[in-house]
Write a protein that holds these residues in place. Structure first.
Motif, mmCIF file in Angstrom:
data_model
loop_
_atom_site.group_PDB
_atom_site.id
_atom_site.type_symbol
_atom_site.label_atom_id
_atom_site.label_comp_id
_atom_site.label_asym_id
_atom_site.label_seq_id
_atom_site.Cartn_x
_atom_site.Cartn_y
_atom_site.Cartn_z
ATOM 1 N N SER A 57 -12.958 -0.438 3.172
ATOM 2 C CA SER A 57 -13.155 -1.280 4.344
ATOM 3 C C SER A 57 -11.986 -2.217 4.594
ATOM 4 N N SER A 58 -10.878 -2.031 3.902
ATOM 5 C CA SER A 58 -9.677 -2.823 4.119
ATOM 6 C C SER A 58 -8.605 -1.926 4.720
ATOM 7 N N PHE A 59 -7.386 -2.433 4.819
ATOM 8 C CA PHE A 59 -6.261 -1.638 5.311
ATOM 9 C C PHE A 59 -5.104 -1.776 4.342
ATOM 10 N N SER A 60 -4.591 -0.663 3.874
ATOM 11 C CA SER A 60 -3.546 -0.651 2.861
ATOM 12 C C SER A 60 -2.143 -0.773 3.434
ATOM 13 N N GLY A 61 -2.000 -0.679 4.760
ATOM 14 C CA GLY A 61 -0.683 -0.658 5.364
ATOM 15 C C GLY A 61 -0.117 0.722 5.546
ATOM 16 N N ILE A 113 2.801 7.172 -4.336
ATOM 17 C CA ILE A 113 4.166 7.399 -3.856
ATOM 18 C C ILE A 113 4.327 6.859 -2.437
ATOM 19 N N LEU A 114 3.296 7.007 -1.619
ATOM 20 C CA LEU A 114 3.372 6.510 -0.246
ATOM 21 C C LEU A 114 3.490 4.988 -0.187
ATOM 22 N N ARG A 115 3.106 4.291 -1.251
ATOM 23 C CA ARG A 115 3.158 2.827 -1.279
ATOM 24 C C ARG A 115 4.237 2.302 -2.222
ATOM 25 N N THR A 151 10.317 6.582 8.461
ATOM 26 C CA THR A 151 9.031 7.186 8.099
ATOM 27 C C THR A 151 9.164 7.971 6.802
ATOM 28 N N ARG A 152 8.215 7.780 5.900
ATOM 29 C CA ARG A 152 8.243 8.481 4.614
ATOM 30 C C ARG A 152 7.711 9.896 4.781
ATOM 31 N N LEU A 153 8.394 10.839 4.147
ATOM 32 C CA LEU A 153 8.004 12.248 4.194
ATOM 33 C C LEU A 153 7.833 12.747 2.766
#
Length: 434
Positions: A55-59, A271-273, A171-173
Protein backbone atom coordinates in the motif's frame (compact mmCIF):
# COMPACT_ATOMS: atom_id res chain seq x y z
CA UNK A 1 -7.55 38.27 -8.49
CA UNK A 2 -8.30 34.61 -7.91
CA UNK A 3 -6.80 31.67 -9.74
CA UNK A 4 -5.77 27.98 -9.57
CA UNK A 5 -4.06 25.54 -11.89
CA UNK A 6 -5.09 21.92 -12.41
CA UNK A 7 -2.49 19.36 -11.24
CA UNK A 8 -0.13 18.94 -8.30
CA UNK A 9 0.27 22.51 -7.01
CA UNK A 10 1.16 24.48 -3.93
CA UNK A 11 0.01 27.93 -2.81
CA UNK A 12 2.01 31.07 -3.53
CA UNK A 13 3.99 32.29 -0.56
CA UNK A 14 4.40 35.96 0.37
CA UNK A 15 8.17 35.52 0.44
CA UNK A 16 8.39 34.54 -3.25
CA UNK A 17 10.44 36.91 -5.41
CA UNK A 18 9.08 38.77 -8.41
CA UNK A 19 11.12 36.68 -10.84
CA UNK A 20 9.74 33.48 -9.32
CA UNK A 21 6.19 34.80 -9.63
CA UNK A 22 6.79 35.82 -13.22
CA UNK A 23 7.95 32.28 -14.13
CA UNK A 24 4.84 30.66 -12.69
CA UNK A 25 1.74 29.81 -14.65
CA UNK A 26 -1.61 31.05 -13.32
CA UNK A 27 -5.02 30.07 -14.67
CA UNK A 28 -8.05 32.16 -13.83
CA UNK A 29 -10.61 29.75 -12.39
CA UNK A 30 -13.09 30.28 -9.54
CA UNK A 31 -11.16 29.79 -6.31
CA UNK A 32 -10.12 31.64 -3.23
CA UNK A 33 -6.33 30.96 -3.49
CA UNK A 34 -3.50 31.34 -5.94
CA UNK A 35 -1.72 28.17 -7.07
CA UNK A 36 1.34 27.56 -9.20
CA UNK A 37 2.72 24.61 -11.11
CA UNK A 38 5.91 23.04 -9.77
CA UNK A 39 8.57 23.06 -12.50
CA UNK A 40 11.19 20.40 -11.78
CA UNK A 41 12.59 17.28 -13.43
CA UNK A 42 11.31 14.77 -10.84
CA UNK A 43 7.70 15.01 -9.80
CA UNK A 44 6.65 14.29 -6.24
CA UNK A 45 4.63 11.31 -7.48
CA UNK A 46 7.91 9.58 -8.43
CA UNK A 47 9.37 9.79 -4.92
CA UNK A 48 9.02 6.82 -2.53
CA UNK A 49 6.14 7.29 -0.15
CA UNK A 50 4.72 5.31 2.74
CA UNK A 51 6.12 2.87 5.26
CA UNK A 52 6.83 0.10 2.73
CA UNK A 53 4.65 -2.72 1.52
CA UNK A 54 1.93 -3.11 -1.07
CA UNK A 55 0.00 0.00 0.00
CA UNK A 56 3.02 2.30 -0.31
CA UNK A 57 5.08 3.45 -3.30
CA UNK A 58 8.67 2.35 -3.77
CA UNK A 59 9.56 4.91 -6.44
CA UNK A 60 9.80 2.18 -9.10
CA UNK A 61 7.53 2.57 -12.11
CA UNK A 62 8.35 -0.46 -14.26
CA UNK A 63 7.24 -1.98 -17.54
CA UNK A 64 7.66 -5.76 -17.37
CA UNK A 65 7.63 -7.62 -20.68
CA UNK A 66 6.84 -11.29 -20.12
CA UNK A 67 5.40 -10.67 -16.66
CA UNK A 68 2.92 -13.54 -16.97
CA UNK A 69 5.54 -16.27 -17.49
CA UNK A 70 7.18 -18.55 -14.93
CA UNK A 71 9.82 -16.07 -13.78
CA UNK A 72 7.65 -13.07 -14.69
CA UNK A 73 4.90 -13.94 -12.21
CA UNK A 74 7.42 -14.06 -9.37
CA UNK A 75 9.02 -10.75 -10.43
CA UNK A 76 5.59 -9.12 -10.66
CA UNK A 77 4.70 -10.36 -7.20
CA UNK A 78 7.87 -8.96 -5.64
CA UNK A 79 7.41 -5.62 -7.39
CA UNK A 80 3.88 -5.40 -6.08
CA UNK A 81 4.98 -6.41 -2.58
CA UNK A 82 7.24 -3.35 -2.25
CA UNK A 83 4.64 -0.99 -3.71
CA UNK A 84 5.73 -0.49 -7.32
CA UNK A 85 3.66 0.77 -10.24
CA UNK A 86 3.85 -1.82 -13.03
CA UNK A 87 2.74 -1.83 -16.65
CA UNK A 88 2.11 -5.41 -17.88
CA UNK A 89 1.72 -5.99 -21.62
CA UNK A 90 0.38 -9.48 -22.38
CA UNK A 91 -0.79 -11.66 -25.22
CA UNK A 92 -4.24 -13.18 -25.49
CA UNK A 93 -7.23 -12.46 -23.28
CA UNK A 94 -7.41 -10.97 -19.80
CA UNK A 95 -8.02 -14.38 -18.20
CA UNK A 96 -4.32 -15.03 -18.72
CA UNK A 97 -3.24 -12.33 -16.28
CA UNK A 98 -6.26 -11.71 -14.07
CA UNK A 99 -4.56 -13.49 -11.13
CA UNK A 100 -1.82 -10.86 -11.17
CA UNK A 101 -4.21 -8.13 -10.04
CA UNK A 102 -4.12 -9.48 -6.49
CA UNK A 103 -0.35 -8.98 -6.24
CA UNK A 104 -0.51 -5.20 -5.75
CA UNK A 105 -2.66 -2.46 -4.32
CA UNK A 106 -5.63 -1.12 -6.25
CA UNK A 107 -4.56 0.72 -9.39
CA UNK A 108 -0.84 -0.10 -9.17
CA UNK A 109 -0.92 -2.62 -12.02
CA UNK A 110 -1.90 -1.52 -15.51
CA UNK A 111 -2.51 -4.13 -18.22
CA UNK A 112 -2.20 -3.78 -21.99
CA UNK A 113 -3.82 -6.63 -23.90
CA UNK A 114 -2.98 -8.08 -27.32
CA UNK A 115 0.72 -7.21 -27.09
CA UNK A 116 3.08 -8.72 -29.66
CA UNK A 117 6.75 -8.12 -30.34
CA UNK A 118 6.02 -7.00 -33.91
CA UNK A 119 4.08 -3.92 -32.84
CA UNK A 120 5.21 -0.52 -34.11
CA UNK A 121 7.86 1.53 -32.34
CA UNK A 122 5.29 4.15 -31.32
CA UNK A 123 3.21 1.49 -29.54
CA UNK A 124 6.27 0.24 -27.65
CA UNK A 125 7.26 3.80 -26.73
CA UNK A 126 3.81 4.32 -25.27
CA UNK A 127 4.32 1.33 -22.97
CA UNK A 128 7.67 2.56 -21.60
CA UNK A 129 7.02 6.31 -21.74
CA UNK A 130 6.09 6.77 -18.08
CA UNK A 131 8.40 4.08 -16.65
CA UNK A 132 11.78 4.55 -15.04
CA UNK A 133 12.56 0.80 -15.24
CA UNK A 134 12.07 -1.72 -18.04
CA UNK A 135 12.44 -5.47 -17.47
CA UNK A 136 12.64 -7.90 -20.38
CA UNK A 137 11.70 -11.48 -19.49
CA UNK A 138 10.52 -12.52 -22.95
CA UNK A 139 12.31 -15.57 -24.31
CA UNK A 140 11.69 -18.72 -26.32
CA UNK A 141 13.07 -22.24 -25.86
CA UNK A 142 11.34 -23.47 -29.01
CA UNK A 143 10.08 -21.74 -32.18
CA UNK A 144 6.57 -20.36 -32.08
CA UNK A 145 4.02 -20.72 -34.86
CA UNK A 146 4.44 -17.08 -35.94
CA UNK A 147 7.88 -16.13 -34.55
CA UNK A 148 11.31 -17.63 -34.91
CA UNK A 149 13.71 -17.95 -31.99
CA UNK A 150 15.96 -15.28 -33.50
CA UNK A 151 13.09 -12.80 -33.55
CA UNK A 152 12.22 -13.45 -29.90
CA UNK A 153 15.67 -13.92 -28.32
CA UNK A 154 17.79 -11.57 -30.43
CA UNK A 155 15.85 -9.06 -32.52
CA UNK A 156 13.37 -8.09 -29.80
CA UNK A 157 16.01 -7.32 -27.07
CA UNK A 158 17.99 -5.20 -29.54
CA UNK A 159 14.89 -3.28 -30.52
CA UNK A 160 13.88 -2.73 -26.89
CA UNK A 161 17.37 -1.45 -26.00
CA UNK A 162 17.20 1.02 -28.89
CA UNK A 163 13.83 2.39 -27.79
CA UNK A 164 14.97 2.75 -24.17
CA UNK A 165 18.13 4.53 -25.30
CA UNK A 166 16.06 6.95 -27.38
CA UNK A 167 14.24 8.11 -24.24
CA UNK A 168 17.45 9.66 -22.93
CA UNK A 169 16.21 9.96 -19.35
CA UNK A 170 18.32 7.26 -17.65
CA UNK A 171 15.63 4.57 -17.68
CA UNK A 172 16.96 1.31 -16.25
CA UNK A 173 16.87 -1.73 -18.52
CA UNK A 174 17.22 -5.26 -17.08
CA UNK A 175 17.58 -8.27 -19.38
CA UNK A 176 17.52 -11.91 -18.23
CA UNK A 177 19.74 -14.51 -19.92
CA UNK A 178 21.17 -17.95 -19.14
CA UNK A 179 24.31 -18.40 -17.08
CA UNK A 180 26.05 -20.73 -19.56
CA UNK A 181 25.74 -18.42 -22.56
CA UNK A 182 29.37 -17.40 -22.01
CA UNK A 183 30.62 -20.95 -22.67
CA UNK A 184 31.88 -21.41 -26.21
CA UNK A 185 31.00 -25.11 -26.10
CA UNK A 186 27.46 -24.29 -25.02
CA UNK A 187 26.98 -21.74 -27.81
CA UNK A 188 28.11 -24.31 -30.37
CA UNK A 189 25.52 -26.89 -29.32
CA UNK A 190 22.60 -24.64 -28.34
CA UNK A 191 21.19 -21.86 -30.49
CA UNK A 192 19.40 -20.46 -27.41
CA UNK A 193 22.70 -19.79 -25.63
CA UNK A 194 24.18 -18.32 -28.78
CA UNK A 195 21.23 -15.96 -29.14
CA UNK A 196 21.47 -14.95 -25.46
CA UNK A 197 25.16 -14.13 -25.84
CA UNK A 198 24.65 -12.12 -29.04
CA UNK A 199 21.75 -10.24 -27.44
CA UNK A 200 23.88 -9.28 -24.44
CA UNK A 201 26.63 -7.81 -26.60
CA UNK A 202 24.20 -6.03 -28.92
CA UNK A 203 22.23 -4.45 -26.05
CA UNK A 204 25.40 -3.21 -24.37
CA UNK A 205 26.53 -1.58 -27.63
CA UNK A 206 23.16 0.13 -28.10
CA UNK A 207 22.55 1.04 -24.45
CA UNK A 208 25.65 0.68 -22.24
CA UNK A 209 23.59 1.11 -19.05
CA UNK A 210 21.80 -2.20 -19.66
CA UNK A 211 21.89 -4.51 -16.63
CA UNK A 212 22.39 -8.17 -17.55
CA UNK A 213 21.19 -10.91 -15.20
CA UNK A 214 22.63 -14.34 -15.96
CA UNK A 215 20.73 -17.04 -14.16
CA UNK A 216 21.35 -20.76 -13.83
CA UNK A 217 18.51 -23.25 -14.19
CA UNK A 218 15.54 -21.90 -12.23
CA UNK A 219 13.36 -24.29 -10.26
CA UNK A 220 9.94 -23.78 -8.74
CA UNK A 221 6.36 -24.87 -9.17
CA UNK A 222 5.71 -25.36 -12.89
CA UNK A 223 9.31 -24.75 -13.96
CA UNK A 224 11.11 -25.84 -17.13
CA UNK A 225 13.85 -27.70 -15.31
CA UNK A 226 12.77 -30.23 -12.70
CA UNK A 227 9.38 -30.84 -14.29
CA UNK A 228 11.04 -31.78 -17.57
CA UNK A 229 12.73 -34.73 -15.87
CA UNK A 230 9.37 -35.70 -14.36
CA UNK A 231 7.49 -35.17 -17.63
CA UNK A 232 5.37 -38.08 -18.82
CA UNK A 233 7.07 -37.99 -22.23
CA UNK A 234 10.40 -38.57 -20.50
CA UNK A 235 8.91 -41.77 -19.10
CA UNK A 236 6.90 -42.99 -22.08
CA UNK A 237 9.16 -41.98 -24.99
CA UNK A 238 12.78 -41.37 -24.03
CA UNK A 239 12.83 -44.18 -21.45
CA UNK A 240 12.66 -46.63 -24.36
CA UNK A 241 16.30 -45.77 -25.05
CA UNK A 242 17.36 -47.56 -21.87
CA UNK A 243 17.30 -45.03 -19.01
CA UNK A 244 14.83 -43.02 -16.99
CA UNK A 245 15.43 -40.15 -17.08
CA UNK A 246 17.69 -40.20 -20.11
CA UNK A 247 20.85 -38.15 -19.55
CA UNK A 248 24.32 -37.83 -20.99
CA UNK A 249 26.75 -39.98 -19.01
CA UNK A 250 23.83 -40.68 -16.66
CA UNK A 251 24.31 -37.19 -15.23
CA UNK A 252 27.63 -38.01 -13.54
CA UNK A 253 29.75 -35.53 -15.50
CA UNK A 254 27.48 -32.49 -15.08
CA UNK A 255 27.62 -30.13 -12.10
CA UNK A 256 24.68 -27.78 -11.65
CA UNK A 257 23.89 -24.91 -9.31
CA UNK A 258 20.11 -24.31 -9.63
CA UNK A 259 18.46 -21.26 -8.14
CA UNK A 260 14.97 -20.79 -6.67
CA UNK A 261 12.57 -18.64 -8.68
CA UNK A 262 11.71 -16.40 -5.72
CA UNK A 263 15.41 -15.58 -5.21
CA UNK A 264 15.72 -14.55 -8.86
CA UNK A 265 12.63 -12.36 -8.60
CA UNK A 266 13.81 -10.66 -5.41
CA UNK A 267 17.23 -10.10 -6.94
CA UNK A 268 15.74 -8.37 -10.00
CA UNK A 269 13.55 -6.24 -7.74
CA UNK A 270 16.57 -5.09 -5.71
CA UNK A 271 18.56 -4.40 -8.87
CA UNK A 272 15.86 -1.96 -9.98
CA UNK A 273 16.41 0.00 -6.73
CA UNK A 274 20.19 -0.38 -6.44
CA UNK A 275 22.09 2.87 -7.09
CA UNK A 276 25.11 1.15 -8.70
CA UNK A 277 23.34 -1.59 -10.70
CA UNK A 278 23.09 0.05 -14.18
CA UNK A 279 25.74 -1.25 -16.54
CA UNK A 280 26.67 -4.26 -14.38
CA UNK A 281 26.32 -7.99 -14.99
CA UNK A 282 24.96 -10.24 -12.25
CA UNK A 283 25.12 -14.02 -11.82
CA UNK A 284 22.20 -15.60 -9.99
CA UNK A 285 22.99 -19.11 -8.77
CA UNK A 286 21.94 -21.26 -5.85
CA UNK A 287 23.90 -21.90 -2.71
CA UNK A 288 24.96 -25.49 -3.45
CA UNK A 289 26.65 -27.17 -6.41
CA UNK A 290 25.44 -30.70 -7.12
CA UNK A 291 26.23 -33.51 -9.49
CA UNK A 292 23.24 -33.87 -11.78
CA UNK A 293 22.77 -37.58 -11.02
CA UNK A 294 22.61 -36.90 -7.25
CA UNK A 295 20.16 -34.08 -7.83
CA UNK A 296 17.90 -36.30 -9.96
CA UNK A 297 17.94 -39.09 -7.39
CA UNK A 298 16.77 -36.68 -4.70
CA UNK A 299 14.11 -35.26 -7.03
CA UNK A 300 12.69 -38.69 -7.79
CA UNK A 301 12.70 -39.62 -4.11
CA UNK A 302 10.56 -36.58 -3.40
CA UNK A 303 8.21 -37.60 -6.20
CA UNK A 304 8.11 -41.19 -4.94
CA UNK A 305 9.27 -42.46 -8.34
CA UNK A 306 12.04 -44.88 -9.20
CA UNK A 307 14.87 -43.71 -11.40
CA UNK A 308 17.07 -45.90 -13.62
CA UNK A 309 20.24 -43.95 -14.30
CA UNK A 310 22.06 -45.90 -17.01
CA UNK A 311 24.63 -44.51 -19.41
CA UNK A 312 23.08 -45.49 -22.74
CA UNK A 313 23.93 -42.45 -24.90
CA UNK A 314 27.43 -41.73 -23.62
CA UNK A 315 28.96 -38.38 -22.59
CA UNK A 316 28.17 -34.98 -24.02
CA UNK A 317 31.52 -35.07 -25.82
CA UNK A 318 30.66 -37.46 -28.64
CA UNK A 319 34.32 -38.29 -29.34
CA UNK A 320 34.37 -40.44 -26.18
CA UNK A 321 31.21 -42.45 -26.97
CA UNK A 322 31.19 -46.11 -27.98
CA UNK A 323 29.65 -47.51 -31.16
CA UNK A 324 26.55 -48.74 -29.32
CA UNK A 325 26.12 -45.39 -27.57
CA UNK A 326 26.41 -43.61 -30.92
CA UNK A 327 23.66 -45.80 -32.34
CA UNK A 328 21.33 -44.99 -29.43
CA UNK A 329 22.20 -41.32 -29.78
CA UNK A 330 21.14 -41.40 -33.43
CA UNK A 331 17.72 -42.64 -32.32
CA UNK A 332 17.57 -39.71 -29.89
CA UNK A 333 18.34 -37.27 -32.69
CA UNK A 334 15.65 -38.90 -34.83
CA UNK A 335 13.12 -38.51 -32.02
CA UNK A 336 13.65 -34.75 -31.73
CA UNK A 337 13.87 -34.36 -35.51
CA UNK A 338 10.38 -35.84 -35.91
CA UNK A 339 9.01 -33.22 -33.51
CA UNK A 340 10.53 -30.28 -35.34
CA UNK A 341 9.84 -31.36 -38.93
CA UNK A 342 6.33 -30.82 -40.37
CA UNK A 343 4.37 -33.76 -41.68
CA UNK A 344 4.62 -33.88 -45.52
CA UNK A 345 1.57 -33.44 -47.76
CA UNK A 346 -0.56 -32.11 -44.87
CA UNK A 347 -1.64 -28.47 -44.50
CA UNK A 348 0.07 -26.57 -41.73
CA UNK A 349 -3.05 -25.86 -39.66
CA UNK A 350 -4.14 -29.51 -39.88
CA UNK A 351 -0.66 -30.69 -38.90
CA UNK A 352 -0.75 -28.35 -35.90
CA UNK A 353 -4.09 -29.74 -34.73
CA UNK A 354 -2.92 -33.34 -35.17
CA UNK A 355 0.19 -32.74 -33.07
CA UNK A 356 -1.66 -31.35 -30.05
CA UNK A 357 -1.42 -33.95 -27.28
CA UNK A 358 0.06 -36.55 -29.63
CA UNK A 359 3.41 -38.25 -29.89
CA UNK A 360 4.76 -35.54 -32.21
CA UNK A 361 3.83 -32.63 -29.96
CA UNK A 362 6.94 -30.58 -29.14
CA UNK A 363 7.63 -30.59 -25.41
CA UNK A 364 11.40 -30.07 -25.54
CA UNK A 365 13.90 -29.33 -28.29
CA UNK A 366 17.19 -31.13 -28.82
CA UNK A 367 19.12 -27.93 -28.10
CA UNK A 368 17.35 -27.57 -24.76
CA UNK A 369 18.03 -31.22 -23.95
CA UNK A 370 21.76 -30.70 -24.46
CA UNK A 371 21.70 -27.41 -22.60
CA UNK A 372 20.43 -29.17 -19.46
CA UNK A 373 23.69 -31.17 -19.34
CA UNK A 374 26.11 -28.24 -19.35
CA UNK A 375 28.12 -27.65 -16.18
CA UNK A 376 27.33 -24.30 -14.58
CA UNK A 377 30.41 -22.08 -14.64
CA UNK A 378 30.46 -18.82 -12.71
CA UNK A 379 32.91 -15.98 -13.38
CA UNK A 380 32.89 -14.37 -9.94
CA UNK A 381 30.48 -11.56 -10.85
CA UNK A 382 28.12 -10.04 -8.24
CA UNK A 383 25.21 -12.27 -7.32
CA UNK A 384 22.49 -12.76 -4.75
CA UNK A 385 24.82 -12.48 -1.75
CA UNK A 386 26.07 -9.08 -2.91
CA UNK A 387 22.46 -7.90 -3.06
CA UNK A 388 21.85 -9.00 0.51
CA UNK A 389 19.85 -12.14 -0.43
CA UNK A 390 20.48 -15.52 1.20
CA UNK A 391 19.67 -18.24 -1.37
CA UNK A 392 17.00 -20.72 -0.36
CA UNK A 393 17.79 -24.30 0.63
CA UNK A 394 17.34 -26.47 -2.44
CA UNK A 395 16.15 -29.57 -0.57
CA UNK A 396 13.42 -27.73 1.29
CA UNK A 397 12.03 -25.92 -1.74
CA UNK A 398 11.99 -29.00 -3.98
CA UNK A 399 10.21 -30.97 -1.27
CA UNK A 400 7.67 -28.17 -0.92
CA UNK A 401 6.41 -28.26 -4.52
CA UNK A 402 7.17 -31.92 -5.37
CA UNK A 403 7.19 -34.07 -2.24
CA UNK A 404 4.21 -32.51 -0.49
CA UNK A 405 1.96 -33.30 -3.45
CA UNK A 406 2.75 -37.03 -3.18
CA UNK A 407 1.98 -37.22 0.58
CA UNK A 408 4.25 -40.22 1.05
CA UNK A 409 7.07 -38.47 2.93
CA UNK A 410 6.55 -36.60 6.16
CA UNK A 411 10.16 -35.36 6.19
CA UNK A 412 12.72 -34.26 3.63
CA UNK A 413 14.46 -37.40 2.29
CA UNK A 414 18.01 -36.45 3.29
CA UNK A 415 20.43 -33.99 1.74
CA UNK A 416 21.88 -33.79 -1.74
CA UNK A 417 25.66 -34.45 -1.71
CA UNK A 418 27.65 -31.36 -2.62
CA UNK A 419 30.08 -31.40 -5.52
CA UNK A 420 33.64 -30.61 -4.43
CA UNK A 421 34.96 -27.81 -6.65
CA UNK A 422 36.91 -24.61 -6.31
CA UNK A 423 34.71 -21.52 -6.26
CA UNK A 424 35.68 -18.18 -7.77
CA UNK A 425 35.95 -15.24 -5.41
CA UNK A 426 32.94 -12.97 -6.08
CA UNK A 427 33.47 -9.32 -6.90
CA UNK A 428 32.24 -6.88 -4.32
CA UNK A 429 29.49 -4.36 -4.94
CA UNK A 430 27.70 -1.93 -2.67
CA UNK A 431 24.82 -3.57 -0.80
CA UNK A 432 21.27 -2.31 -1.03
CA UNK A 433 19.88 -1.83 2.45
CA UNK A 434 16.22 -2.79 2.59
Amino acid sequence: MRGIIVGRTHCISRDMSFSALRSTQVVLLPSNKFAVKQCRKMHSSELPQGRGGRSSFSGVSATVFGGYGFVGRAVTNHLGAVGSAVMLPYRGTFERVQRLRLMADLGQFQFRENFTINQTDDEIRELIEHSNCVVNLIGAREPFNFYTMDEVNLDWPKRLARLVAEKGDGTRLVHLTHLNCTQEMGRDMSCLLRQNYDAENAMREIYPETTIVRSSNVYGHGDYFTFLYLHKRMNTSLSKLGAFPLMYDAGRSTVIQPVFVSDVAEGITRILRHPDAPGHTFEFVGEGRYVLSDFIEFLFKCANTKSYLYDTIGPLDRSKATILQEAVHKLLELYFWRQSMPTPFIPRFLDFLMRQGGKKAMWMTFDHFKQLHLTDQIQGLPGLRELGIVPAETEEKIFDFVGCNVRSYQMIPGKIPRAVEEKAEPKKIQHLLV
